[in-house]
Design a protein around this motif. Structure first.
Motif, mmCIF file in Angstrom:
data_model
loop_
_atom_site.group_PDB
_atom_site.id
_atom_site.type_symbol
_atom_site.label_atom_id
_atom_site.label_comp_id
_atom_site.label_asym_id
_atom_site.label_seq_id
_atom_site.Cartn_x
_atom_site.Cartn_y
_atom_site.Cartn_z
ATOM 1 N N ILE A 11 -39.515 -19.227 11.396
ATOM 2 C CA ILE A 11 -39.121 -19.898 10.147
ATOM 3 C C ILE A 11 -37.930 -19.188 9.519
ATOM 4 C CG2 ILE A 11 -39.886 -20.483 7.819
ATOM 5 C CD1 ILE A 11 -42.764 -20.559 8.937
ATOM 6 N N TYR A 12 -36.863 -19.977 9.260
ATOM 7 C CA TYR A 12 -35.698 -19.419 8.561
ATOM 8 C C TYR A 12 -34.896 -20.551 7.921
ATOM 9 C CZ TYR A 12 -31.528 -16.726 7.471
ATOM 10 O OH TYR A 12 -30.490 -16.131 6.803
ATOM 11 N N LYS A 13 -34.806 -20.546 6.603
ATOM 12 C CA LYS A 13 -33.986 -21.487 5.830
ATOM 13 C C LYS A 13 -34.258 -22.947 6.198
ATOM 14 C CE LYS A 13 -29.706 -20.350 4.743
ATOM 15 N NZ LYS A 13 -28.301 -19.870 4.814
ATOM 16 N N VAL A 14 -35.551 -23.308 6.184
ATOM 17 C CA VAL A 14 -35.937 -24.692 6.481
ATOM 18 C C VAL A 14 -36.863 -25.230 5.389
ATOM 19 C CG1 VAL A 14 -35.626 -24.684 8.987
ATOM 20 C CG2 VAL A 14 -37.738 -23.773 7.998
ATOM 21 N N GLU A 15 -36.651 -24.772 4.182
ATOM 22 C CA GLU A 15 -37.511 -25.167 3.053
ATOM 23 C C GLU A 15 -37.679 -26.683 2.977
ATOM 24 O OE1 GLU A 15 -37.530 -24.527 -1.821
ATOM 25 O OE2 GLU A 15 -35.903 -23.731 -0.600
ATOM 26 N N ASP A 39 -42.062 -15.701 9.396
ATOM 27 C CA ASP A 39 -41.024 -15.811 8.361
ATOM 28 C C ASP A 39 -39.965 -14.750 8.657
ATOM 29 O OD1 ASP A 39 -39.478 -15.910 6.076
ATOM 30 O OD2 ASP A 39 -40.952 -14.844 4.840
ATOM 31 N N ASP A 40 -38.844 -15.207 9.192
ATOM 32 C CA ASP A 40 -37.804 -14.282 9.664
ATOM 33 C C ASP A 40 -36.842 -13.930 8.524
ATOM 34 O OD1 ASP A 40 -36.535 -12.768 11.716
ATOM 35 O OD2 ASP A 40 -35.034 -14.346 11.939
ATOM 36 N N GLY A 41 -37.402 -13.383 7.453
ATOM 37 C CA GLY A 41 -36.576 -12.984 6.311
ATOM 38 C C GLY A 41 -35.898 -14.150 5.639
ATOM 39 N N SER A 42 -36.547 -15.319 5.587
ATOM 40 C CA SER A 42 -35.925 -16.512 5.003
ATOM 41 C C SER A 42 -35.672 -16.307 3.509
ATOM 42 C CB SER A 42 -36.830 -17.725 5.224
ATOM 43 O OG SER A 42 -36.164 -18.907 4.873
ATOM 44 N N PRO A 43 -34.440 -16.564 3.044
ATOM 45 C CA PRO A 43 -34.086 -16.282 1.642
ATOM 46 C C PRO A 43 -34.544 -17.350 0.660
ATOM 47 C CG PRO A 43 -32.192 -17.158 2.801
ATOM 48 C CD PRO A 43 -33.283 -17.032 3.828
ATOM 49 N N HIS A 64 -44.299 -11.748 7.905
ATOM 50 C CA HIS A 64 -43.012 -11.666 7.214
ATOM 51 C C HIS A 64 -42.230 -10.486 7.797
ATOM 52 C CE1 HIS A 64 -44.397 -14.500 4.138
ATOM 53 N NE2 HIS A 64 -45.539 -13.818 4.122
ATOM 54 N N GLN A 65 -40.991 -10.719 8.182
ATOM 55 C CA GLN A 65 -40.184 -9.638 8.735
ATOM 56 C C GLN A 65 -38.738 -9.781 8.288
ATOM 57 O OE1 GLN A 65 -40.632 -10.259 13.040
ATOM 58 N NE2 GLN A 65 -38.702 -11.368 13.109
ATOM 59 N N LYS A 66 -37.971 -8.706 8.450
ATOM 60 C CA LYS A 66 -36.540 -8.769 8.174
ATOM 61 C C LYS A 66 -35.885 -9.722 9.154
ATOM 62 C CE LYS A 66 -35.969 -4.099 6.258
ATOM 63 N NZ LYS A 66 -35.288 -2.785 6.420
ATOM 64 N N ASN A 67 -34.811 -10.353 8.699
ATOM 65 C CA ASN A 67 -34.139 -11.328 9.554
ATOM 66 C C ASN A 67 -33.617 -10.688 10.828
ATOM 67 O OD1 ASN A 67 -31.074 -12.791 9.965
ATOM 68 N ND2 ASN A 67 -32.904 -14.058 10.001
ATOM 69 N N VAL A 89 -42.714 -24.215 18.535
ATOM 70 C CA VAL A 89 -42.271 -25.351 17.728
ATOM 71 C C VAL A 89 -41.193 -24.851 16.776
ATOM 72 C CG1 VAL A 89 -42.930 -27.131 16.060
ATOM 73 C CG2 VAL A 89 -44.558 -26.428 17.842
ATOM 74 N N ASP A 90 -40.026 -25.468 16.791
ATOM 75 C CA ASP A 90 -38.981 -25.124 15.831
ATOM 76 C C ASP A 90 -39.329 -25.745 14.486
ATOM 77 O OD1 ASP A 90 -37.717 -23.723 17.784
ATOM 78 O OD2 ASP A 90 -35.985 -25.044 17.976
ATOM 79 N N SER A 91 -39.054 -25.019 13.412
ATOM 80 C CA SER A 91 -39.626 -25.359 12.106
ATOM 81 C C SER A 91 -38.992 -26.552 11.402
ATOM 82 C CB SER A 91 -39.571 -24.133 11.191
ATOM 83 O OG SER A 91 -38.275 -23.571 11.187
#
Length: 357
Positions: A11-15, A39-43, A64-67, A89-91
């Protein structure tokens, strides 16, 4: 049957899309799932959305991890897998509600190491289905290793994509994704498929591959050239392990080089001095004889190689003229994809469209 399937979702920037994706996973007809959200450090708010799903469903864990990029997120997910099977599965994508059940049943029934489903290219208002390679009413297709590797190199019926395939965990657990690259699947897929004895393809589309509106021309950077590095690595692997596919692999590599040379030309400001283009041109010259053998039976690509070897700009002029002729219908277009329009009431209207031009 209570075989556990581990679903890994980076998961990254797919809100905007995350709930759609996760809803189709938690509502699968097959219940024995382990859902690993990374959660790949999503902002944005992706991390908190993931936590909401954890509270509502005890099959879900979130890390949860750093990007670190898509590869790093998938690798993290694999470290936590306890299921006998893995599905990526891509988010921003989503699934049919019986996808996992169908794929697992197919794997068990056919004793397949990997099961792939057909998929839709999903846009905001329509879907595209590649009916050239998949027939919705047909039973699953079965490939042995030689057939599979041939299809993988061609990248038509069997794509390099990691998603949309159900893998036996023991098959892939020790094959991590390469970090820090784009097109990470191209660096990964051949190592996996090389191990596969039996591969099954479900002809029904069960996965929705979402196509964002960003144009590749407008978002292009030299980092996109990672795909060529991935294909070069695969070329070495193919020559070593599947010699009979050497020239088919060279053909795919050459076509990709031509595409990216043209994209670099369209984005000249990102290739100041033309160093990336010169590098591609040098590689083609260095491997010219292999490329020449590879395209011997492909007239359009053979012509492009000849023109490119004189000067890349001559090849580009040829491509522009060919496109104009197709638009004027002087040259026929290849048959393409089935288009399915999505109406407001959810009904699907089918029509046939054509690719190219």
């Amino acid at each position: 049957m209570d075989t556990r399937v581990s679903v890994i979702v980076p998961i990254y920037k797919v809100e905007k899309y995350l709930k759609r994706c996760l809803d189709t996973i938690v509502n699968q007809s097959y219940p024995y799932l382990e859902i690993i959200l990374v959660d790949d450090g999503s902002p944005d708010n992706c991390g908190s959305i993931a936590e909401e799903y954890v509270k509502a469903d005890n099959r879900i864990i979130v890390i949860h991890q750093k990007n670190g990029g898509l590869s790093d997120a998938r690798n993290t997910g694999m470290l936590h897998v306890t299921g006998e099977y893995i599905l990526f599965v891509d988010s921003d994508d989503w699934l049919e509600n019986n996808m996992i059940e169908q794929m697992l049943n197919t794997s068990i029934k056919l004793k397949a190491d990997v099961v792939q489903s057909a998929f839709y290219y999903a846009y905001d208002d329509h879907l595209l289905f590649d009916q050239r390679y998949f027939k919705k009413g047909n039973p699953p297709s079965i490939l042995n290793n030689i057939e599979l590797m041939t299809e993988l190199v061609a990248n038509e019926r069997v794509k390099n994509f990691a998603w949309g395939k159900l893998y036996k965990t023991k098959l892939i657990r020790d094959i991590p994704f390469k970090k820090g690259v784009l097109f990470e699947d191209v660096f990964w897929a051949h190592h996996v498929m090389h191990r596969v004895k039996k591969y099954a393809i479900i002809n029904q589309p069960l996965y929705y591959y979402f196509q964002r509106s960003d144009s590749i021309v407008s978002t292009y950077t030299p980092k996109n050239l990672d795909i060529i590095e991935g294909l070069k690595e695969r070329q070495y692997f193919i020559e070593k392990n599947h010699k009979e596919l050497t020239f088919q692999s060279y053909k795919v590599l050459l076509n990709t080089i031509f595409i990216h040379y043209n994209l670099l030309l369209l984005n000249r400001k990102k290739d100041e001095g033309g160093s990336y283009r010169k590098e591609l041109q040098t590689y083609v010259k260095k491997n010219y004889n292999n490329f020449k053998k590879a395209v011997e039976s492909d007239k359009p690509l053979k012509k492009q190689l000849f023109l490119f070897s004189i000067h890349p700009y001559i090849n580009i002029i040829f491509l522009i003229l060919a496109k104009i002729l197709r638009r004027l219908r002087i040259v026929s277009k290849p048959m393409g994809l089935e288009k399915i329009n999505l109406s407001i009431n959810g009904r699907q209207k089918h029509e046939h469209t054509k690719s190219g031009g």
